[in-house]
Design an enzyme around this catalytic site. Structure first.
Site, short mmCIF file in Angstrom:
data_model
loop_
_atom_site.label_atom_id
_atom_site.label_comp_id
_atom_site.label_asym_id
_atom_site.label_seq_id
_atom_site.Cartn_x
_atom_site.Cartn_y
_atom_site.Cartn_z
CG HIS A 74 -2.33 0.35 0.91
ND1 HIS A 74 -2.68 1.42 0.10
CD2 HIS A 74 -3.51 -0.22 1.29
CE1 HIS A 74 -4.00 1.49 0.00
NE2 HIS A 74 -4.52 0.50 0.70
CG ASP A 131 -6.19 -11.71 -23.13
OD1 ASP A 131 -5.29 -12.57 -22.95
OD2 ASP A 131 -6.92 -11.71 -24.14
#
Length: 435
Positions: A158, A373
């Site tokens: 983070h 993808d």
């Protein structure tokens, strides 16, 4: 189901192009300085494409490593290490960790009945690991199943950014894998100039760990149930609640009800903190591909004896509007650090207050994780795993982008009641099959 995930290799992946000396130091913004030292988890599951053989596994692994290296040339701070919670140091000897694992079952066994606890095995590091503040800022684990299916586990500190940053990174990585050219995927590093780091220690409220045993459950709201729920929670005060507001209000009500029953009290203040992506709320708006923690939060509170869904969604909407109208302005008017400091102090005080229930929600809806993808199609499922951070709610899109998957972490006692809550089960399915 017991299954074995065996790590077969662990290596360092570095940017394909050496980073110039003038970029060896990356300044954190003070928003990054306030970010917790924890990893954001993301899991992408890909069924086998066609016939399975060892060469396909080797090819996929090589594609992931090669394109990851190329992507790191754009996201060079990801390959560095945080120092003194103020900068990220980078040199060509540092990189990110890439793990490869073998799983002794078929992917279908995981997807038929996902187990939030078992899913941790497909992540390279625990969410709550202290390495997030001092170790690698990015770790990737590619887990190959007996059938040839693949799980890509991604853990991002983070300290380097928020969920929007992770989305930008995944979008760029998959575009590079497909050899697509898109300027919008390239990261923008603007935060440290807008919100420069401060030179004195910043106390970040600790995550609530170890005080009680927790349980994580996954609830899926399909589009038709969300439409019905939105119509129920709508009122003259708020005629068009969003799907996130409707789902969150219902979860908030059910969690609060369970807590009150277990504590034996009819009235107990309940607060909901919701994270807000401020990229499009500042003036002028910042690009979506801005790297860093461009996050704020607002807190809505419910103190009534009877908890009404229509009232909760109004409180959530008002909290967001007030934050957008007042708090975001403070971020641009010279007192941004004071505003954020006060907000974190308030959260710290609430976490210590045993007389109130405090819940925290993060929505990852509308991010494009399902478009990741790498050359073998889009993921069948995008998920996280169980957490140990009590009273946490993470909302994600379903694959069709119309439903919502809610990942809810509560104490075991509260979860035992929430699991049986008929109002929740009227609109959500507990951990359905991915197929």
């Amino acid at each position: 189901m017991a299954n074995k995930v065996e790590i077969v290799s662990r290596e360092v992946v570095k940017p394909s192009c050496p980073t110039s000396q003038d970029l060896s130091i990356y300044k954190l913004s003070f928003l990054d300085q306030f970010a917790p030292a924890a990893y954001m988890p993301l899991l992408l599951f890909y069924p086998v494409d066609g016939d399975y053989n060892d060469s396909k596994v080797e090819n996929k692994s090589q594609v992931l490593k090669t394109t990851l290296s190329e992507t790191l040339s754009l996201f060079y701070p990801f390959a560095g290490r945080v120092k003194d919670n103020s900068i990220i140091e980078y040199n060509n000897d540092i990189g990110i960790e890439y793990l490869e694992a073998q799983v002794d079952c078929h992917l279908s066994q995981i997807l038929k009945k996902p187990d939030p606890d078992l899913l941790k095995q497909f992540l390279p590091v625990e969410v709550e690991s202290s390495r997030a503040g001092v170790g690698p800022l990015l770790l990737v684990q590619a887990s190959f199943f007996e059938c040839g299916g693949l799980a890509i586990g991604i853990s991002v500190s983070h300290k380097i950014g928020d969920a929007s940053t992770v989305n930008t990174f995944i979008k760029a990585w998959s575009a590079i894998a497909l050899r697509l050219e898109d300027e919008a995927m390239k990261p923008q590093y603007v935060l440290s100039s807008l919100y420069p780091p401060v030179n004195f220690p910043i106390k970040v409220p600790p995550m609530e760990l170890g005080k009680s045993k927790t349980a994580t459950r996954r609830y899926v709201f399909n589009s038709s149930n969300i439409i019905e729920l939105r119509s129920i929670v709508a009122s003259a005060a708020l005629q068009q609640p969003t799907r996130v507001e409707a789902v969150l209000a219902l979860i908030w009500k059910c969690a609060t009800t369970a807590s009150r029953i277990n504590l034996g009290c009819s009235t107990r203040p309940s607060l909901m903190s919701q994270m807000v992506n401020i990229r499009k709320r500042v003036i002028p708006p910042l690009p979506n591909n801005s790297v860093g923690n461009l996050l704020g939060n607002f807190i809505a509170q419910e103190e009534e004896n009877e908890i009404e869904l229509q009232s909760l969604v109004v409180k959530l909407r008002k909290g967001l509007e007030d934050y957008s109208n007042f708090e975001v302005k403070k971020l641009q008017e010279g007192d941004a650090f004071v505003s954020i400091s006060e907000a974190f102090k308030k959260i710290d005080d609430l976490l210590k207050n045993c007389e109130k229930d405090f819940y925290n929600c993060t929505s990852w809806c509308r991010f494009s994780f399902y478009h990741a993808d790498f050359g073998w199609g889009r993921p069948k499922w995008v998920s996280i795993s169980s957490l140990r951070i009590k009273n946490t709610i993470i909302l994600m899109d379903t694959r069709d982008s119309n439903g919502i998957e809610a990942w809810l972490t509560l104490s075991e006692e509260d979860m035992a009641l929430v699991e049986k809550n008929e109002e929740l089960l009227a609109f959500a399915t507990l951990n359905p099959s991915i197929y």
